[in-house]
Design an enzyme around this catalytic site. Structure first.
Site, PDB file in Angstrom:
ATOM      1  N   GLN A 262       0.826  -1.202   0.000  1.00 39.35           N
ATOM      2  CA  GLN A 262       0.000   0.000   0.000  1.00 39.35           C
ATOM      3  C   GLN A 262       0.863   1.256   0.000  1.00 39.35           C
ATOM      4  OE1 GLN A 262      -2.234  -0.604   3.628  1.00 39.35           O
ATOM      5  NE2 GLN A 262      -0.383  -1.126   4.725  1.00 39.35           N
ATOM      6  N   HIS A 292     -10.782   3.952  19.185  1.00 41.47           N
ATOM      7  CA  HIS A 292     -10.055   2.826  19.777  1.00 41.47           C
ATOM      8  C   HIS A 292     -10.588   2.444  21.153  1.00 41.47           C
ATOM      9  CE1 HIS A 292      -7.102   4.070  16.618  1.00 41.47           C
ATOM     10  NE2 HIS A 292      -7.082   2.752  16.475  1.00 41.47           N
ATOM     11  N   ASP A 316      -1.012   0.394  13.683  1.00 42.70           N
ATOM     12  CA  ASP A 316      -0.599   1.648  14.315  1.00 42.70           C
ATOM     13  C   ASP A 316      -0.401   1.497  15.819  1.00 42.70           C
ATOM     14  OD1 ASP A 316      -3.243   1.711  15.406  1.00 42.70           O
ATOM     15  OD2 ASP A 316      -3.949   2.751  13.612  1.00 42.70           O
ATOM     16  N   ASP A 335      -0.463  -8.192  11.622  1.00 47.31           N
ATOM     17  CA  ASP A 335      -0.674  -7.151  10.615  1.00 47.31           C
ATOM     18  C   ASP A 335       0.129  -7.511   9.370  1.00 47.31           C
ATOM     19  OD1 ASP A 335      -1.798  -4.100  10.512  1.00 47.31           O
ATOM     20  OD2 ASP A 335      -0.014  -4.328   9.270  1.00 47.31           O
ATOM     21  N   ASP A 368      -0.952 -12.420   6.571  1.00 47.69           N
ATOM     22  CA  ASP A 368      -2.330 -12.180   6.177  1.00 47.69           C
ATOM     23  C   ASP A 368      -3.250 -12.780   7.243  1.00 47.69           C
ATOM     24  OD1 ASP A 368      -4.797 -13.702   4.570  1.00 47.69           O
ATOM     25  OD2 ASP A 368      -4.464 -11.622   3.970  1.00 47.69           O
ATOM     26  N   ALA A 369      -4.132 -11.958   7.791  1.00 48.82           N
ATOM     27  CA  ALA A 369      -4.969 -12.400   8.913  1.00 48.82           C
ATOM     28  C   ALA A 369      -5.841 -13.591   8.522  1.00 48.82           C
ATOM     29  CB  ALA A 369      -5.840 -11.244   9.401  1.00 48.82           C
ATOM     30  N   ASP A 386      -9.264  -4.971  13.937  1.00 47.57           N
ATOM     31  CA  ASP A 386      -9.116  -3.554  13.579  1.00 47.57           C
ATOM     32  C   ASP A 386      -8.593  -3.491  12.148  1.00 47.57           C
ATOM     33  OD1 ASP A 386      -8.926  -0.827  13.649  1.00 47.57           O
ATOM     34  OD2 ASP A 386      -7.135  -0.766  14.910  1.00 47.57           O
TER      35      ASP A 386
END
Length: 532
Positions: A262, A292, A316, A335, A368-369, A386
């Protein structure tokens, strides 16, 4: 001039001045032609690179990578066909080939910064995007037919077509493999376009030296100026990137980089920090606490135990910050992009997440989740999803029934899961599709039943009313522990308001999101399109 005479380097009695000029080169014709064939490899690599750069820029700026790449590839390939058709009417292939390489080097090299600037200044941006793509495709389509005619005119006929095509395919393969693994992570789109532009300009210079078409001296001056401009562009690429990015964002761009997955941009104005992924806002430090705190604390308060927490996404570190307010033993964060977690581990940004990634209880996994959930067996007391909004097919799968079934398998018997679920006001069908999809996931404790789910929402100024879902065995349980100190928004009394949906936001029929149908992707696009 006979072939034997050319090999001997001698002139026939009737040789022209042009033939005389060619004589030294024809003595080494094999070497010169090998250089031209090497140029075929380079121009094939640069042609595919321009196509990939345009597709990446379009997906970063417009979203929906599948659609943007499909359109860019379709327009580029069509334009290549047009260019190949035009080549039949070219009377001077050497001169046109050199000019086309010069034009490709200039336009292709400038393409990435042009896309970013045009996105900010031109409406509709797609006219510029596909205009440039079409022009690059036409110029690329000229290359192989003209090179074939040039080589045949130079006496290279044995296996010429197969050799040229082999080098063309090999160059394209090299660019395709290098683009996601090396070019984007190490160069970024802007520097990449400049590098490949210089490659085309180098081929143009080489062709001018070997072929000496009419006007070669003047064209070499232009090529030299273009090469100098490209080199300067690379030297000052950081400033160019800053100028291009600044035209897209209101605040100062302090970090901008292309990762393997990305485009990541961080902006800053005073104490305000914002993160954008592929042009979409992910958080604003002024109000991210509302998002959050709402995401993490309802699940953290209701889980039977708090030994282990899993966060999917959340690179993040802010969801981790909220979970670490509790006396947990272990937190695993999965992530996809290591560049995001690395950035928010740096001192300049770590304050935003309370230095969560420095906590010894935290383990970061880059995967990859969807795949990671399927491959392991460890269960967690709390799972927090998230994840980015389902703007593309690859993201929509992270909100599918199959994904939530895997999530349910990883949840402890008394566990709770929290999922960010989108905007119930802007895209209500999308929000309620997430709720319905969660409810359709199997209940590990009661076979034949779906997973218990509690929908809720909170106002986040940067996004509007934002929706979440509390799921799992403890989804409807009373809180088992108090809220930690230091929260800015969430209180024990605010839960009732979060779970109340006014009449205009009340639940409505929505399809379950599956890997086959991706109804959520359609709902998401239609909902946000109504409010643009």
């Amino acid at each position: 001039m006979s072939g034997e005479t050319a090999q001997d380097g001698a002139l026939s009695p009737g040789a022209s001045a042009a033939d005389d000029r060619d004589a030294p080169r024809r003595g080494g014709v094999a070497g010169a032609d090998r250089l031209l064939l090497a140029g075929v490899f380079l121009i094939a690599a640069s042609g595919l690179a321009y196509e990939l750069i345009a597709g990446a820029a379009a997906s970063y700026l417009l979203g929906d990578s599948v659609t943007q790449y499909s359109l860019v590839i379709g327009v580029f390939m069509t334009a290549m066909g047009v260019g190949a058709w035009i080549s039949r009417y070219v009377a001077a292939p050497e001169a046109v080939f050199c000019r086309s390489q010069l034009a490709l080097g200039v336009l292709g090299g400038a393409s990435a910064p042009l896309f970013y600037l045009a996105f900010a200044l031109v409406e509709p941006f797609s006219v510029v995007l596909f205009g440039v793509v079409f022009a690059l495709g036409c110029l690329s389509g000229l290359e192989i037919p003209l090179m074939m005619r040039i080589l045949q005119a130079r006496g290279v006929t044995r296996h010429a077509l197969s050799t040229v095509l082999t080098l063309d395919y090999a160059g394209a393969l090299a660019a395709a493999v290098a683009f996601p693994l090396l070019i984007v992570p190490w160069l970024g789109l802007l520097s990449a376009s400049l590098v490949f532009g210089l490659m085309n300009l180098g081929v143009a210079w080489l062709a001018l030296e070997i072929l000496q078409p009419e006007g070669a001296r003047r064209l070499k001056r232009w090529a030299g100026l273009a090469i100098a401009a490209g080199v300067l562009g690379l030297v000052f690429s950081e400033r160019l990137i800053g100028a291009a990015e600044a035209s897209l964002y209101q605040d100062e761009v302090v970090t901008a980089l292309d990762t393997s997955y990305q485009r990541l941009v961080v902006t800053k104005r005073g104490e305000r920090t914002r993160l954008f992924l592929d042009g979409a806002l992910q958080f604003d430090s002024q109000d991210e606490h509302r998002y959050h705190e709402a995401l993490a604390h309802p699940a953290m308060r209701r889980a039977e135990r708090l030994r282990s927490v899993l966060i999917l996404g959340g690179g993040d570190g802010m969801a981790a910050r909220e979970a670490l307010r509790y006396p947990i033993e272990r937190l695993v964060l999965v992530d996809l992009d290591p560049a995001v977690t690395r950035l928010f581990s740096e001192a300049r940004f770590a304050a935003l997440n309370g230095a969560a990634f420095s906590d010894p209880r935290v383990e970061i996994i880059h995967a990859d989740a969807f795949t990671w959930l399927a491959e392991g067996e460890e269960r967690f007391d709390v799972i927090i999803a998230d994840l980015p909004d389902p703007r593309t097919l690859s993201l929509s799968k992270l909100y599918s029934r199959a994904f939530y079934a895997r999530l349910a398998d990883r949840l402890e018997a008394g566990g709770a899961a929290a999922v960010q679920a989108g905007a119930p006001y802007y895209a209500p069908e999308a929000y309620w599709s997430v709720i319905a999809t969660l409810e359709s996931a199997p209940n590990a404790l009661r076979l034949g039943e779906g997973m218990p789910v509690t929908p809720y929402a909170v106002w986040v100024p940067s996004f509007g009313l934002w929706g979440f879902a509390l799921a799992g065995p403890a989804a409807r349980a009373a809180p088992k522990r108090p809220l930690p100190e230091g929260l800015r928004m969430h209180t024990a009394e605010s839960w009732a308001a979060m779970t109340h949906f006014t009449q205009d936001l009340a639940r409505r029929p929505a399809e379950i999101n599956t890997l086959r149908g991706h109804a959520l992707l359609r709902y998401h696009r239609e909902g946000w399109a109504r409010h643009q």
